[in-house]
Design a protein around this motif. Sequence first.
Motif, mmCIF file in Angstrom:
data_model
loop_
_atom_site.group_PDB
_atom_site.id
_atom_site.type_symbol
_atom_site.label_atom_id
_atom_site.label_comp_id
_atom_site.label_asym_id
_atom_site.label_seq_id
_atom_site.Cartn_x
_atom_site.Cartn_y
_atom_site.Cartn_z
ATOM 1 N N LYS A 1 -21.542 27.390 31.265
ATOM 2 C CA LYS A 1 -22.803 28.115 31.083
ATOM 3 C C LYS A 1 -23.779 27.148 30.421
ATOM 4 O O LYS A 1 -23.524 26.669 29.311
ATOM 5 C CB LYS A 1 -22.573 29.353 30.238
ATOM 6 N N LYS A 2 -24.873 26.857 31.104
ATOM 7 C CA LYS A 2 -25.817 25.844 30.625
ATOM 8 C C LYS A 2 -26.346 26.142 29.223
ATOM 9 O O LYS A 2 -26.588 25.220 28.450
ATOM 10 C CB LYS A 2 -26.978 25.698 31.606
ATOM 11 N N TYR A 3 -26.506 27.409 28.898
ATOM 12 C CA TYR A 3 -27.055 27.744 27.580
ATOM 13 C C TYR A 3 -26.089 27.427 26.434
ATOM 14 O O TYR A 3 -26.491 27.434 25.272
ATOM 15 C CB TYR A 3 -27.489 29.219 27.527
ATOM 16 N N MET A 4 -24.831 27.118 26.740
ATOM 17 C CA MET A 4 -23.853 26.785 25.700
ATOM 18 C C MET A 4 -23.757 25.287 25.432
ATOM 19 O O MET A 4 -23.158 24.877 24.446
ATOM 20 C CB MET A 4 -22.470 27.312 26.101
ATOM 21 N N ALA B 1 -26.159 22.993 24.580
ATOM 22 C CA ALA B 1 -26.886 22.580 23.372
ATOM 23 C C ALA B 1 -26.175 23.029 22.086
ATOM 24 O O ALA B 1 -26.038 22.222 21.159
ATOM 25 C CB ALA B 1 -28.325 23.082 23.408
ATOM 26 N N PRO B 2 -25.708 24.282 21.990
ATOM 27 C CA PRO B 2 -24.987 24.661 20.761
ATOM 28 C C PRO B 2 -23.727 23.827 20.511
ATOM 29 O O PRO B 2 -23.464 23.436 19.375
ATOM 30 C CB PRO B 2 -24.628 26.137 20.988
ATOM 31 N N TYR C 1 -16.672 21.743 29.076
ATOM 32 C CA TYR C 1 -17.973 21.392 28.498
ATOM 33 C C TYR C 1 -18.048 19.955 27.990
ATOM 34 O O TYR C 1 -19.118 19.500 27.599
ATOM 35 C CB TYR C 1 -18.295 22.331 27.321
ATOM 36 N N TYR D 1 -25.500 15.410 27.487
ATOM 37 C CA TYR D 1 -26.622 15.965 26.734
ATOM 38 C C TYR D 1 -26.897 15.108 25.494
ATOM 39 O O TYR D 1 -28.033 14.756 25.200
ATOM 40 C CB TYR D 1 -26.310 17.408 26.334
#
Length: 51
Positions: free
Chosen positions: A4-7, A9-10, A37, A44
Amino acid sequence: MMVKKYMIAPYAILVKSGGWLIEPTGTEGEKVVPEAYRIPVAEYLAAQEVV
Protein backbone atom coordinates in the motif's frame (compact mmCIF):
# COMPACT_ATOMS: atom_id res chain seq x y z
CA MET A 1 1.16 -9.12 0.75
CA MET A 2 0.11 -6.19 -1.39
CA VAL A 3 2.12 -2.99 -0.95
CA LYS A 4 0.00 0.00 0.00
CA LYS A 5 1.71 3.17 -1.21
CA TYR A 6 0.48 5.22 1.74
CA MET A 7 2.47 2.97 4.12
CA ILE A 8 5.87 3.53 2.47
CA ALA A 9 6.50 6.97 3.99
CA PRO A 10 5.56 5.93 7.56
CA TYR A 11 7.85 2.89 7.36
CA ALA A 12 10.62 5.13 6.00
CA ILE A 13 10.19 7.49 8.95
CA LEU A 14 10.46 4.56 11.38
CA VAL A 15 13.64 3.37 9.65
CA LYS A 16 15.18 6.86 9.48
CA SER A 17 14.47 7.42 13.20
CA GLY A 18 16.40 4.25 14.01
CA GLY A 19 13.45 2.43 15.56
CA TRP A 20 13.01 -0.08 12.75
CA LEU A 21 15.34 -1.86 10.32
CA ILE A 22 14.96 -2.52 6.60
CA GLU A 23 16.73 -5.88 6.81
CA PRO A 24 16.65 -8.27 9.78
CA THR A 25 19.92 -8.83 11.61
CA GLY A 26 18.74 -11.79 13.67
CA THR A 27 18.61 -9.89 16.95
CA GLU A 28 15.69 -10.97 19.11
CA GLY A 29 12.91 -8.43 19.41
CA GLU A 30 14.03 -6.19 16.55
CA LYS A 31 11.40 -4.37 14.54
CA VAL A 32 11.76 -4.93 10.80
CA VAL A 33 9.87 -3.49 7.84
CA PRO A 34 7.68 -6.22 6.27
CA GLU A 35 9.45 -7.95 3.39
CA ALA A 36 7.12 -6.60 0.68
CA TYR A 37 7.94 -3.03 1.74
CA ARG A 38 11.73 -3.30 2.00
CA ILE A 39 12.60 -2.30 -1.57
CA PRO A 40 9.96 0.46 -1.84
CA VAL A 41 11.07 1.93 1.51
CA ALA A 42 14.75 1.76 0.51
CA GLU A 43 13.97 3.48 -2.81
CA TYR A 44 11.94 6.13 -0.99
CA LEU A 45 14.80 6.82 1.42
CA ALA A 46 17.33 6.94 -1.44
CA ALA A 47 15.16 9.45 -3.29
CA GLN A 48 14.99 11.62 -0.15
CA GLU A 49 18.79 11.72 0.05
CA VAL A 50 19.07 13.06 -3.51
CA VAL A 51 16.82 16.08 -2.94
